[in-house]
Each structure stands twice: as C-alpha cells, then as structure tokens.
Design a protein around this motif. Structure first.
Motif, PDB file in Angstrom:
ATOM      1  N   LEU A 415       0.832  -1.202   0.000  1.00 24.49           N
ATOM      2  CA  LEU A 415       0.000   0.000   0.000  1.00 24.49           C
ATOM      3  C   LEU A 415       0.866   1.250   0.000  1.00 24.49           C
ATOM      4  CD1 LEU A 415      -2.708   1.461   0.240  1.00 24.49           C
ATOM      5  CD2 LEU A 415      -2.641   1.069   2.706  1.00 24.49           C
ATOM      6  N   GLY A 416       1.985   1.190   0.654  1.00 29.65           N
ATOM      7  CA  GLY A 416       2.947   2.284   0.665  1.00 29.65           C
ATOM      8  C   GLY A 416       4.322   1.742   0.999  1.00 29.65           C
ATOM      9  N   GLU A 417       5.295   2.617   1.022  1.00 28.58           N
ATOM     10  CA  GLU A 417       6.641   2.216   1.397  1.00 28.58           C
ATOM     11  C   GLU A 417       6.643   1.717   2.839  1.00 28.58           C
ATOM     12  OE1 GLU A 417       9.491   0.783   1.176  1.00 28.58           O
ATOM     13  OE2 GLU A 417      10.243   2.217  -0.299  1.00 28.58           O
ATOM     14  N   HIS A 418       7.565   0.809   3.140  1.00 27.06           N
ATOM     15  CA  HIS A 418       7.717   0.330   4.505  1.00 27.06           C
ATOM     16  C   HIS A 418       7.722   1.490   5.489  1.00 27.06           C
ATOM     17  CE1 HIS A 418       8.617  -3.904   3.743  1.00 27.06           C
ATOM     18  NE2 HIS A 418       9.436  -3.539   2.779  1.00 27.06           N
ATOM     19  N   ALA A 462       7.647  -7.434   1.967  1.00 32.81           N
ATOM     20  CA  ALA A 462       6.616  -6.758   1.162  1.00 32.81           C
ATOM     21  C   ALA A 462       5.360  -6.558   1.977  1.00 32.81           C
ATOM     22  CB  ALA A 462       6.315  -7.580  -0.091  1.00 32.81           C
ATOM     23  N   SER A 463       5.491  -5.889   3.092  1.00 32.48           N
ATOM     24  CA  SER A 463       4.391  -5.890   4.037  1.00 32.48           C
ATOM     25  C   SER A 463       4.107  -4.517   4.577  1.00 32.48           C
ATOM     26  CB  SER A 463       4.738  -6.822   5.197  1.00 32.48           C
ATOM     27  OG  SER A 463       3.820  -6.673   6.250  1.00 32.48           O
ATOM     28  N   LEU A 464       2.893  -4.361   5.088  1.00 32.25           N
ATOM     29  CA  LEU A 464       2.531  -3.180   5.855  1.00 32.25           C
ATOM     30  C   LEU A 464       3.151  -3.236   7.252  1.00 32.25           C
ATOM     31  CD1 LEU A 464       0.792  -0.665   5.359  1.00 32.25           C
ATOM     32  CD2 LEU A 464      -1.092  -1.824   6.469  1.00 32.25           C
ATOM     33  N   ASN A 465       3.668  -4.393   7.615  1.00 30.62           N
ATOM     34  CA  ASN A 465       4.377  -4.563   8.893  1.00 30.62           C
ATOM     35  C   ASN A 465       3.488  -4.211  10.087  1.00 30.62           C
ATOM     36  OD1 ASN A 465       6.832  -5.259   7.509  1.00 30.62           O
ATOM     37  ND2 ASN A 465       7.130  -3.085   7.114  1.00 30.62           N
ATOM     38  N   ASN A 905      12.860  -2.238  -0.807  1.00 31.67           N
ATOM     39  CA  ASN A 905      11.896  -1.149  -0.769  1.00 31.67           C
ATOM     40  C   ASN A 905      10.761  -1.420  -1.744  1.00 31.67           C
ATOM     41  OD1 ASN A 905      12.774  -0.450  -3.349  1.00 31.67           O
ATOM     42  ND2 ASN A 905      14.049   1.246  -2.648  1.00 31.67           N
ATOM     43  N   ILE A 906       9.880  -0.446  -1.907  1.00 28.44           N
ATOM     44  CA  ILE A 906       8.681  -0.654  -2.717  1.00 28.44           C
ATOM     45  C   ILE A 906       9.009  -0.898  -4.186  1.00 28.44           C
ATOM     46  CG2 ILE A 906       8.282   1.782  -3.253  1.00 28.44           C
ATOM     47  CD1 ILE A 906       5.275   1.224  -2.652  1.00 28.44           C
ATOM     48  N   ASN A 907      10.192  -0.499  -4.620  1.00 28.85           N
ATOM     49  CA  ASN A 907      10.629  -0.745  -5.995  1.00 28.85           C
ATOM     50  C   ASN A 907      11.551  -1.957  -6.107  1.00 28.85           C
ATOM     51  OD1 ASN A 907       9.280   1.544  -7.155  1.00 28.85           O
ATOM     52  ND2 ASN A 907      10.814   2.837  -6.159  1.00 28.85           N
ATOM     53  N   TYR A 908      11.567  -2.783  -5.057  1.00 29.20           N
ATOM     54  CA  TYR A 908      12.357  -4.012  -5.009  1.00 29.20           C
ATOM     55  C   TYR A 908      13.856  -3.741  -5.143  1.00 29.20           C
ATOM     56  CZ  TYR A 908       8.213  -6.963  -4.843  1.00 29.20           C
ATOM     57  OH  TYR A 908       7.066  -7.581  -4.442  1.00 29.20           O
ATOM     58  N   LYS A 909      14.288  -2.608  -4.620  1.00 32.53           N
ATOM     59  CA  LYS A 909      15.708  -2.289  -4.507  1.00 32.53           C
ATOM     60  C   LYS A 909      16.117  -2.440  -3.049  1.00 32.53           C
ATOM     61  CE  LYS A 909      15.788  -0.987  -8.838  1.00 32.53           C
ATOM     62  NZ  LYS A 909      16.465  -1.824  -9.874  1.00 32.53           N
TER      63      LYS A 909
END
Length: 939
Positions: A415-418, A462-465, A905-909
């Motif tokens: 949904l957003g960045e960690h 890849a989670s909202l944690n 991160n959200i861009n898989y970097k």
C-alpha cells in the motif's frame, strides 16, 4: 487553560445565527461494544491477517504471547505462511511438516481457538505450490518446439533433443512434417526408442517441427526450510496427486482443527504445457494439436493462428480447473477443511476458478488515488497499475455464483513504502474492497517475531508490517473495529445485484500473439481495462447499477423465469447483459435464447459475430449464423430493438440504460451525489453500505430503490444506531444522510416499523469553528530509540521540529493535554476536530474515552463528555515507524538480515532509509470545537 467568556459566547451564539450543517462525525471507535442493531460479532467478521513464520522458528511461549496481542487488537484469525528465515537463528528453524512443526501447528490452533480466533494455513511454503516432493517429472512444464529444414533424401542427424543444453530434462513428444505442397504428416511413429527420427523427405524441402515437454525450472519463491523444491505442474492431475501425498502423510484424515487451506496467486511463470496436454486437448477440442505445431509457434496474425491459440488457452484453463482446483477442494473437504484461493494470474477463466473453491480471494497491490482532503499519497508509492475494484469483482462474482458467503482479499500489499503507511491511507482502500463485494479482509500482514529479537523485530519484505512493534499498534483496534462492523453487515443476508454481466473471455483468448494468456493483477491495463466489457462495467457502476460477472460455464447452469435468472439455483439476477463481444460459443448463444424463452430478459449491445476455436468451424459457423438470423427484432423506440421469445425477450441496445428501464431495472440515483454503495438483501429489507470518497460533504435526502417503513442508520466508526428521517413511496424511499469526505454509513431498510429504535440525531446549523486557545502539554509515553523530554506548545507543530533531537528520531506515542473553561452548555452537539494528525489519535475528554480517531476526518462528537467549568482534553498520538528506522540506518545499526530476498523497498531495490526526511509527527491541529444544533426526526 480556559476559553475567554467572550469567545464561548460567540461560539454558542453563532450556532444559532449561522446556517449550514456539518456532516456526521466518527467517534468512540473502541470505547464501547458494538451497539444493539449490529450483527452479533463472529471471528469471521473481524479482519484476519497473513502470519509469516520466518524459518518456522516458532515456539509455544511466543505463539501464545503474540496471539493474545492479536486478539486484543481485534484480529479474528491468522493465516500461517511459512517463509525464509532470519540469519543467525537457524538453530530455531523447524522443517516444514516435521513432527515438531505439526505440533506447533496444533498448538497454534488450540491457542487461537481459546482466544476466539481462527487459523488458516497455506498448503505449502512461500508460493506457488511446490516443494521437495515435486521431482522433475511433476514440475511445472513448458512446451519447446524446435524446427528443422530438411531437403529430400536427408535425415535429422542424431537423436531428437533440444538445441539448448540447459533443456537436458526435456523429452520429445511429437514430430510433424510440413511438405512443399501443403502436406502435413505426423511422424511420431517414425521415432525409435533411442529418439532417432528414421524418416527422409521423398521430394522437395520439408519443415520438421518437434515438440518437447520441458521444465521451467522454477522453484518455490520465499520457501521455508523443508519447503524448498520445484514448482508444481498445476495442469497435471498426476502431479497434483503427487503433491498431496506429502500432506496425506502429515495430516492423514485430520485437519488439526484449523479452518482452511490457502493458495496464493498463480505465479507460475512460463508453465504453458503438461505431459498430458496432447491427449487432453484432443479429448476436449476434438482434433489433434500435433497437426498444428507450426501454427502454435507462429507469429503470424492469421485467423487460423488466433483460433488455434484460443483452443489451446481454453484447454489450459480447463486443465487447471479440473486437474488442480476442483481436486484440491475435494481433498480438503475430505479432511473437514475448506479452501481459500487466489485465482488471479491463472491461465483460465477466473470466474470459474474462483467459483470452484470455498472462499474466493482477491488482492490489492499498491495504492489508489482518492480526492479526500488531507489524504497523503507519496509519489514513490504509485505503481504502474492502481488497485481496481472491477478486478476484485471477479472474486466476488465467482463466489456469489457458487453461493459462497465469504469473499476474501489479500489487503494492503505494498500500500505504501515500509514504515510510512498510516491507517488513514488504508481506510478508503479497504472500503473500495467492500464496495467490490469483498467481506473478509486478510491483512498483508503480520510477521511472527520472538520477544528476544531487538526492535523492530522480524519483518517481511513486502508488508505493511502490522506487528506489535509498529508504533501505530496501540491504535490498531480502531480500524479493526470499523472493519468488523462493516464485515458483520456485508456477511449478512445475500448479495443484491440486479445485473448478470457476461464476461466475453473468448475475445481475450482469440489473440494471435504469444501462447500462454495469464489474467494477472499487474497486467489489467493490457487484458482488462482496454476492453468494452471493462468500460461498460465501469459505466454501469458509476450510473448506480449493481452487477456480478458471469461466465459461459455459469450460464450453462442457469435457470430462468420472468424477471429472474439464477445461477446454480442460488444467486438471483433480474437481467443478463452481454457487452460487445466478437466471439461466443454456440452453446452460450443457445442458452441465452433458452433463458429468454423461459421468461428472462437478455440485453445485448450487439450480437456476437463468430464462434471461437477451430474444430468443425464451418459447421459451427453455419449453426451460429442460422440461430442469429432466427431472432426477429422490431424497433421499440429509444434506439432499442426487441425480440420476443417465449415469455421473455432479447433486447438489442447500443445504450444500456433505456434497455434496462424497459426491463424494469432502475439505477440507484444516490450515486448522483458522488456516493458509492453496495447492497445486501435481507428477508425484511436491505442493507446499503455507503461511502463518500469525494472531496465534499454530502448532506441530503438520498433515494433508495426500495420501499421501507423504516430506515436505520448504523455508523461503523462510532457504532451508533438510530432511525433515519425518511419519506417513502411504494417504489422508493428518501433517507436523509450526512457524510463528510472520507466517511461511511450503513442504512438498513425495513418493511416493518421499528418503534424501539431511537431517532438518529442530525447535525443542524453550525457556528464557525474556533480554535482552542492556550497551551498544550506533550508527554512522550512509549517508543524509541529514546523518550524525548516533555514540551509545552503555544502553537501546535510536528514534534520532529522540537529542539530536543531525540524527537526527530522518535517513533511511538505522545500524549497532549490542554484545559479550558466552558461557562455554559447548550442543548445540541459539540464537535471536536483535531485538524492534522500524524498519524492516529486516541481522545479523552474529562477522563472519559471518546475513542480512536484514525482516519480522515479526525473529528468526534464530544458534547456528552463536556461540562460547565474546567474541561480537560487529552490526545494520545501515535506516529509512524519511519523516523526510528531512519535513525537506525543513519547509525548503521543492523536490523535486517534475512535469507533469500532479505529486505527491499517498494521498488524491489535494497532498502535504506538513511536519506529519508523526517516524517511529520504528532498533533498538528488546529484543534477546534464547533457547536451544532441537532434535530432528531423520522419524518
């Protein structure tokens, strides 16, 4: 501090002088149990969560402690998903399905049950299904076709084998020769036991095509210890049976008390074949695919190639459904369990795949745009394709057609960045799920983390944690209570959608490009959004119609009478709508005609042009055209043509609203206000779930397409219940509603009077909002890395701007307190507006809890808590984890060290928060109180 008497005089007086209203405000989310009028809470009503077992390094003590925390926060269940583990904790790993692992599973179920929670588990580790029991012969397969140019008198040297040395596991399956004069010869019987083709072209130059069954080599992604191995060949019944054998040994006939086996989205890449494909194809399509190897790999955009590939794709879909999905559900049922499946991404008809399981599950990935004032959406969080409620309707439609009450969703994936996602951002996203027919939310998610692991504990990549280490956790109950109330309603009664909308999947199948056709969430901009079906769906929903999608298979099982079409004798629709479609099976067109004969109304944008596929094409085309020509249409005005058949009719209409009106189907005009809705049918009325995702407040009487003697308003944020002010006719009810931007309400219509329910209090004219003057005292209560010093504000601003540098790095909760004097109290309502909150707040007035204000607008009714004289307002604010994570990365403190993908991160970097700017935190205000007159009327 106190209000000057002159200020309070102005505030109270203005309430009587100024016109206008403010919308209904949310309050008291967690201060009281669900009010009377709400469905009795069951564990399925509460949100559940995926629960990642990293390395399956679990033990009884931590399982007990964590489940108790989850239950206290309002979660209804967990979905166990074993994955890769944390580095340095290998001695705690439990091999998947080992006796100790099974003991932990059983303990988890027993503990969860004692807390009133449920348990599901993925039938594997990571995703997709696979593991050590999948030897190469059962692994995901691919078709390899190799061609040779062979002049007369020559042979292919050596044995038949792929040219690519990496395909050594591939074995040949068919050999087809194409001659210079159009000859097609099957040479498979000319290959000896060693794989040598003993055939020589008699004359001319021939092209030889050899089909091999290869293996994709894909292995389980994010596998847990003991779950590593090749991905399953989902198209092969033999391979599926081999996969289940491992679970037969572990579970025998016992499910240990958990509810459902779960299957994640179909992410099997390049798996476009199976060893049995030739035989399955011929049995299903009626001709030998071996004779069309050249066309199967052709890049030519001819009708023959498109038709062949349509047959090929249809066969793949049927094999997946009949060799995997249905046997899997049967296997689970034999063990007193049910199945929960994400069908999206599959190479088959999503509607049929969803309908074949007990709980169909959709998925949201990324964030959507909503024009709500103050709603944050970071540019870095925007994906290539936003979550689309029309995509979600494939899951809900499949479930509705099969009579399944629960439709779930993997919710808030990326949904957003960690560490930067707030509950306020999740609210409209989850509401979009509800509006699409989802009623069983699964968060993505919560990671199991032992107590002895330093903050922030173990986290999934890849989670909202949403873990207890999250600084927002103390307010988690706010959103959970809201979801529980809404799901309690949306799981009650039956779906109430008047339109069955045909999905013309054969238009998707009839594409000459490529071979495999996967209907994935991430590519809806390619296979869904450009289609006439999608555009018509979007238009119908926007106009105020309710609909489900139906497949050819569903229509084949449909029964009809006047104004009534039922799929599987379960779900009822009033009309079948067929959007523009080029291809349609003859059997489907025949079924449409038969439904009309039985009394149904069928509305067609334009009659389909062709039958799909290649077999017996001329014969089927002739029958198709004859049936179409047998339909005699007459003009009936408004651009409509009507064909009366039996006791029903087929309407030909380029514009659907006039046709729907002629059929007695009327839109819900409440959508003209900008409100969105979904309905549920009850024995004595309906539920309407209403959401305001516009930028403006709605304060009006909205029309409901149902007669009612009473309408009850249920506020899922506050839990309050009251009778709405209505006027009613035999066909329609007007109900007064007030919703601010970002708010939602539930209306429950009743054909019976409800004298025992109190009247709803509407907010009348309001004075201009006035800021609370004076000082606020801030005391930090819990969090880290260290508690900042107390601070006194004369004007509110982000605590990251305090002179105490500890506050910049702090993630946790801080409590704001102020006092004021109220010289008089008038009849009516006082509304507290916190202004900007970063990111969630729990409010007390005079030591009485008002509730958790976790979403836009951050407002609450507080009149009943106020008193004449000195009043105290306390606001506990929780911020995001981002600032503390930033500090850890700046200090190069290692907090993430995992096997496999580690942490991205959200861009898989590779993830690194060191360069982040501090996220604004705390109570930013301005904090205001506004007085309103109230009216309580049911007239």
């Amino acid at each position: 501090m106190f209000f000057p008497k002159q200020l309070w005089f102005l505030l109270v007086t203005a309430a009587y002088l100024f016109g206008g209203t403010l919308p209904l405000l949310a309050q008291n989310q967690s201060a009281s149990p669900l009010s009377s009028g709400w469905p009795t809470v069951k564990k399925e009503n509460r949100p559940w969560t995926r629960w990642w077992w990293m390395g399956s390094a679990v033990d009884e003590k931590n399982i007990s402690h964590l489940l108790a925390q989850y239950a206290e926060a309002g979660l209804g269940g967990v979905e166990i998903a074993p994955i890769y583990g944390a580095v340095g904790y290998e001695n705690r790993y439990l091999p998947y399905l080992s006796p100790e692992w099974m003991r932990m599973l059983q303990f988890t179920v027993q503990k969860a049950n004692s807390l009133g929670m449920g348990v599901d588990m993925t039938q594997g580790t990571g995703w997709p299904f696979g593991g050590p029991q999948i030897t190469p012969e059962f692994a995901a397969a691919k078709l390899i076709i190799q061609d040779y140019t062979l002049p007369a008198g020559q042979q292919i040297p050596g044995t038949l084998q792929p040219k690519d040395f990496k395909e050594q596991l591939a074995t040949w399956q068919a050999v087809t020769a194409y001659g210079p004069n159009g000859e097609v010869l099957d040479l498979s019987d000319q290959v000896d036991l060693q794989g040598k083709l003993n055939w020589t072209p008699p004359t001319g130059t021939w092209r030889i095509y050899v089909a091999f069954v290869g293996r994709t080599g894909q292995k389980v992604k994010r596998a847990a210890p003991g779950g590593e191995g090749f991905t399953l060949d989902h198209l092969s019944g033999t391979a599926v049976e081999a996969y289940f054998n491992r679970f037969n040994l572990a579970f025998k006939q016992n499910n240990l008390g958990f509810r459902a086996f779960y299957n994640d989205s179909y992410e099997v890449y390049g798996a476009d074949w199976s060893p049995e494909f030739f035989e399955e194809f011929e049995a299903r399509r009626g001709y030998d695919l071996r004779h069309y190897l050249r066309e199967l790999v052709s890049s030519e955009k001819t009708a023959v190639v498109a038709r062949l590939k349509a047959d090929y794709r249809e066969t793949m879909g049927e094999m997946l459904l009949e060799n995997f999905t249905i046997p899997w559900s049967n296997w689970a049922h034999q063990r007193n369990s049910i199945t929960k499946n994400q069908a999206h991404g599959s190479p088959g008809n999503l509607l049929d795949l969803y309908a074949a399981v007990d709980i169909p599950e959709g998925e949201t990935f990324g964030s959507s745009y909503f024009p709500l004032p103050g709603l944050r959406r970071d540019s870095a969080d925007v994906r290539n394709v936003d979550p689309d409620p029309i995509m979600l309707k494939f899951a809900s439609s499949g479930g509705h057609a099969a009579g399944k009450n629960l439709i779930s969703s993997e919710t808030f994936t990326w949904l957003g960045e960690h560490f930067k996602t707030a509950f306020s951002q999740g609210k409209p996203e989850v509401e979009q799920l509800f509006l699409a027919g989802i009623n069983h939310v699964f968060y993505h998610g919560v990671t199991y983390s032992p107590e002895d692991v330093p903050w922030p504990g173990w986290l999934f990549y890849a989670s909202l944690n949403l873990t207890p280490a999250n600084s927002l956790w103390p307010h988690f109950s706010g959103i959970n209570t809201y979801i529980t109330r809404v799901q309690g309603v949306l799981q009650t009664g039956k779906p109430d959608n008047e339109i069955a909308l045909y999905w013309p999947i054969y238009d998707n199948y009839h594409q000459p490009e490529g071979r495999e056709k996967l209907f994935t969430v991430h590519a809806i901009n390619e296979w869904l959004q450009p289609t006439a079906f999608y555009k018509q769906t979007k238009n119908l929903i926007k106009m105020g119609y309710s609909l489900d999608f139906v497949s050819d298979k569903m229509l084949a099982q449909a029964q009809a009478s006047k104004n009534d079409i039922r799929i599987n004798f379960v779900v009822r629709h009033q009309v079948l709508v067929v959007p523009q479609a080029t291809y349609m099976p003859l059997s489907t067109l025949e079924k449409m005609v038969n439904l009309a004969k039985a009394g149904a109304t069928i509305i067609v944008e334009q009659l389909p042009q062709e039958v799909p596929g290649l077999h017996h094409l001329l014969h089927r085309q002739k029958q198709f055209q004859e049936l179409k020509h047998s339909l005699t249409f007459t003009e009936v005005g408004k651009g409509l043509k009507q064909c009366k058949i039996g006791t029903g009719q087929i309407l030909l209409a380029s514009a659907l609203p006039p046709a729907l009106e002629l059929a007695g189907i009327f839109r819900e005009k409440l959508t003209d206000t900008g409100l969105k809705f979904i309905r549920r049918e009850l024995p004595t009325g309906k539920y309407y779930y209403l959401v305001n995702h516009t930028a403006k407040a709605v304060d009006t009487r909205i029309p409901l397409n149902t007669p009612a003697q009473a309408v009850v308003i249920l506020d899922p944020q506050s839990g309050q219940v009251g009778l709405a002010a209505i006027t009613s006719t035999p066909d329609q009810t007007l109900a007064k509603v007030q919703l601010a931007a970002g708010e939602s309400l539930i209306l429950k219509t009743s054909t019976l009077p409800l004298p025992q329910v109190p009247a709803w209090e509407y907010l009348g004219p309001a004075a201009t909002s006035v800021s609370l003057p004076g000082e606020w005292y801030l005391h930090f209560t819990q969090g880290g890395p260290a508690l900042p010093a107390d601070h006194k504000f004369k004007k509110l601003y982000s605590w990251t701007e305090l002179p105490d540098k500890k506050a910049v790095n702090f993630s946790g909760t801080g409590t704001y307190t102020t006092t004021f004097t109220m010289p008089a109290k008038k009849a009516g309502e006082y509304l507290l507006d916190l202004g900007q909150v970063k990111e969630s707040a729990r409010v007390w007035v005079n030591d009485q809890e008002v509730g958790v204000l976790w979403s836009i607008p951050f407002r609450a009714r507080v009149g009943k808590y106020l008193k004449i004289g000195t009043n105290t307002i306390t606001v506990e604010v929780a911020n995001l984890m981002a600032n503390r994570i930033r500090y850890l990365d700046q200090q190069k403190i290692e907090w993430r060290k995992y096997h496999e993908i580690n942490f991205v991160n959200i861009n898989y970097k590779p993830f690194d928060a060191a360069d982040w700017q501090p996220m604004p935190s705390g109570l930013l205000g301005p904090v205001t109180i506004t007085f309103h007159e109230t009216t309580a009327s049911v007239k």
